[in-house]
Design a protein around this motif. Structure first.
Motif, mmCIF file in Angstrom:
data_model
loop_
_atom_site.group_PDB
_atom_site.id
_atom_site.type_symbol
_atom_site.label_atom_id
_atom_site.label_comp_id
_atom_site.label_asym_id
_atom_site.label_seq_id
_atom_site.Cartn_x
_atom_site.Cartn_y
_atom_site.Cartn_z
ATOM 1 N N HIS A 117 31.332 -67.053 38.779
ATOM 2 C CA HIS A 117 31.580 -65.649 38.455
ATOM 3 C C HIS A 117 32.929 -65.531 37.758
ATOM 4 O O HIS A 117 33.782 -66.402 37.891
ATOM 5 N N VAL A 118 33.103 -64.439 37.015
ATOM 6 C CA VAL A 118 34.375 -64.160 36.355
ATOM 7 C C VAL A 118 34.833 -62.760 36.720
ATOM 8 O O VAL A 118 34.032 -61.901 37.086
ATOM 9 N N ALA A 119 36.143 -62.562 36.604
ATOM 10 C CA ALA A 119 36.735 -61.236 36.785
ATOM 11 C C ALA A 119 37.160 -60.757 35.409
ATOM 12 O O ALA A 119 38.003 -61.396 34.762
ATOM 13 N N LEU A 120 36.540 -59.689 34.929
ATOM 14 C CA LEU A 120 36.893 -59.183 33.610
ATOM 15 C C LEU A 120 38.360 -58.748 33.603
ATOM 16 O O LEU A 120 38.830 -58.114 34.543
ATOM 17 N N ASP A 121 39.052 -59.102 32.541
ATOM 18 C CA ASP A 121 40.445 -58.702 32.360
ATOM 19 C C ASP A 121 40.425 -57.372 31.610
ATOM 20 O O ASP A 121 40.431 -57.341 30.379
ATOM 21 N N VAL A 122 40.378 -56.270 32.350
ATOM 22 C CA VAL A 122 40.202 -54.964 31.734
ATOM 23 C C VAL A 122 41.378 -54.589 30.838
ATOM 24 O O VAL A 122 41.199 -53.873 29.853
ATOM 25 N N ARG A 123 42.558 -55.089 31.134
ATOM 26 C CA ARG A 123 43.703 -54.815 30.255
ATOM 27 C C ARG A 123 43.518 -55.504 28.909
ATOM 28 O O ARG A 123 43.765 -54.917 27.861
ATOM 29 N N LYS A 124 43.085 -56.751 28.934
ATOM 30 C CA LYS A 124 42.843 -57.480 27.692
ATOM 31 C C LYS A 124 41.716 -56.836 26.897
ATOM 32 O O LYS A 124 41.787 -56.704 25.673
ATOM 33 N N ILE A 125 40.684 -56.409 27.596
ATOM 34 C CA ILE A 125 39.572 -55.717 26.940
ATOM 35 C C ILE A 125 40.067 -54.407 26.322
ATOM 36 O O ILE A 125 39.750 -54.089 25.177
ATOM 37 N N ALA A 126 40.866 -53.655 27.070
ATOM 38 C CA ALA A 126 41.386 -52.375 26.575
ATOM 39 C C ALA A 126 42.211 -52.576 25.307
ATOM 40 O O ALA A 126 42.078 -51.822 24.344
ATOM 41 N N ARG A 127 43.049 -53.608 25.296
ATOM 42 C CA ARG A 127 43.879 -53.884 24.115
ATOM 43 C C ARG A 127 42.999 -54.230 22.922
ATOM 44 O O ARG A 127 43.294 -53.854 21.795
ATOM 45 N N SER A 128 41.915 -54.921 23.163
ATOM 46 C CA SER A 128 41.016 -55.317 22.088
ATOM 47 C C SER A 128 40.205 -54.131 21.571
ATOM 48 O O SER A 128 40.006 -53.971 20.369
ATOM 49 N N VAL A 129 39.744 -53.291 22.482
ATOM 50 C CA VAL A 129 38.883 -52.163 22.132
ATOM 51 C C VAL A 129 39.669 -51.011 21.512
ATOM 52 O O VAL A 129 39.146 -50.274 20.671
ATOM 53 N N ALA A 130 40.932 -50.859 21.879
ATOM 54 C CA ALA A 130 41.717 -49.692 21.458
ATOM 55 C C ALA A 130 41.714 -49.490 19.945
ATOM 56 O O ALA A 130 41.535 -48.363 19.467
ATOM 57 N N ALA A 131 41.897 -50.551 19.189
ATOM 58 C CA ALA A 131 41.966 -50.416 17.731
ATOM 59 C C ALA A 131 40.684 -49.810 17.162
ATOM 60 O O ALA A 131 40.738 -49.006 16.222
ATOM 61 N N SER A 132 39.545 -50.150 17.741
ATOM 62 C CA SER A 132 38.276 -49.625 17.226
ATOM 63 C C SER A 132 38.154 -48.120 17.441
ATOM 64 O O SER A 132 37.437 -47.444 16.694
ATOM 65 N N LEU A 133 38.846 -47.592 18.426
ATOM 66 C CA LEU A 133 38.785 -46.147 18.669
ATOM 67 C C LEU A 133 39.428 -45.356 17.539
ATOM 68 O O LEU A 133 39.077 -44.197 17.308
ATOM 69 N N PHE A 134 40.355 -45.987 16.826
ATOM 70 C CA PHE A 134 41.060 -45.288 15.757
ATOM 71 C C PHE A 134 40.292 -45.302 14.439
ATOM 72 O O PHE A 134 40.733 -44.710 13.464
ATOM 73 N N VAL A 135 39.133 -45.962 14.398
ATOM 74 C CA VAL A 135 38.309 -45.945 13.188
ATOM 75 C C VAL A 135 37.779 -44.532 12.962
ATOM 76 O O VAL A 135 37.842 -43.997 11.859
ATOM 77 N N ALA A 136 37.287 -43.913 14.013
ATOM 78 C CA ALA A 136 36.737 -42.558 13.914
ATOM 79 C C ALA A 136 37.827 -41.488 14.027
ATOM 80 O O ALA A 136 37.686 -40.402 13.485
ATOM 81 N N THR A 137 38.892 -41.798 14.743
ATOM 82 C CA THR A 137 39.972 -40.847 14.985
ATOM 83 C C THR A 137 41.298 -41.515 14.638
ATOM 84 O O THR A 137 41.819 -42.281 15.448
ATOM 85 N N PRO A 138 41.843 -41.265 13.446
ATOM 86 C CA PRO A 138 43.070 -41.967 13.043
ATOM 87 C C PRO A 138 44.287 -41.655 13.919
ATOM 88 O O PRO A 138 45.223 -42.431 13.974
ATOM 89 N N SER A 139 44.227 -40.519 14.619
ATOM 90 C CA SER A 139 45.341 -40.136 15.479
ATOM 91 C C SER A 139 44.802 -39.301 16.637
ATOM 92 O O SER A 139 43.890 -38.496 16.462
ATOM 93 N N TYR A 140 45.361 -39.525 17.815
ATOM 94 C CA TYR A 140 45.026 -38.712 18.980
ATOM 95 C C TYR A 140 46.178 -37.742 19.222
ATOM 96 O O TYR A 140 47.348 -38.139 19.132
ATOM 97 N N ALA A 141 45.862 -36.507 19.533
ATOM 98 C CA ALA A 141 46.890 -35.489 19.756
ATOM 99 C C ALA A 141 47.725 -35.802 20.999
ATOM 100 O O ALA A 141 48.903 -35.461 21.059
ATOM 101 N N ALA A 142 47.106 -36.471 21.972
ATOM 102 C CA ALA A 142 47.802 -36.781 23.220
ATOM 103 C C ALA A 142 47.271 -38.096 23.800
ATOM 104 O O ALA A 142 46.114 -38.464 23.568
ATOM 105 N N ALA A 143 48.115 -38.765 24.554
ATOM 106 C CA ALA A 143 47.732 -40.031 25.173
ATOM 107 C C ALA A 143 46.540 -39.852 26.105
ATOM 108 O O ALA A 143 45.671 -40.725 26.183
#
Length: 185
Positions: A117-143
């Protein structure tokens, strides 16, 4: 060290028997052992069952990560205890290449207490996924808006924190959030 130039692209068809092994790379790459280790540790290098090294396109890795996360969600596996072989096999039924899914799991996780079994590294996943969120939204008004969208991309029990994205995003004085490298452009 440009591994994309040194390694053949992974096709998943097993047709490239000429792909280099670690020993081949050590003898031909103009890099120190530490530089080679660092480059090989990236998600962009897939090692097949015969020890041959291939370049893995980042887009393909991220598409597979989405398929792996879908499998984890559909099966209800806790992020801290994902059965690696079953998850890779399940992701393969949703279109992922089995070898890429296994590689993706190794890259975005650490060993779990349960063998196999493995333990997903959610922080590493979040860092990887974050950039893709800005494809549809170039800027977020708030964190909080970014973190809400990011939470939707992570395993169910993950609670993302802005600190996970240090160096990936930039927060302006007015609270707007953009990709860090977009600030430099």
């Amino acid at each position: 060290l440009d591994l994309a130039a040194l390694l053949p692209a992974y096709g998943g068809d097993g047709a490239d028997d000429a792909a280099p092994t670690r020993a081949d790379l050590e003898s031909t790459a103009q890099a120190s052992a530490a530089e080679l280790d660092g480059a090989l540790a990236s998600g962009a290098v897939l090692v097949d069952g015969s020890g041959r090294h291939f370049h893995l396109d980042e887009a393909r890795l991220h598409k597979c990560l989405d398929e792996v996360l879908t499998a984890v969600s559909l099966q209800g596996w806790p992020a801290a205890d994902v059965p690696a072989k079953a998850c890779a096999a399940d992701a393969a039924t949703h279109g992922a290449d089995g070898a890429v899914a296994a590689h993706c799991l190794r890259h975005f996780s650490t060993p779990a207490a349960t063998p196999g079994h493995v333990a997903l590294d959610v922080r590493k996943i979040a860092r990887s996924v974050a950039a893709s969120l800005f494809v549809a939204t170039p800027s977020y008004a708030a964190a909080a808006d970014l973190l809400s969208d990011l939470k939707d991309c992570l395993p169910a029990d993950a609670q993302p924190d802005l600190s996970w994205l240090d160096g990936v995003v930039a927060v302006a004085d007015d609270g707007a959030v953009t990709l860090a490298d977009a600030q430099d452009a």
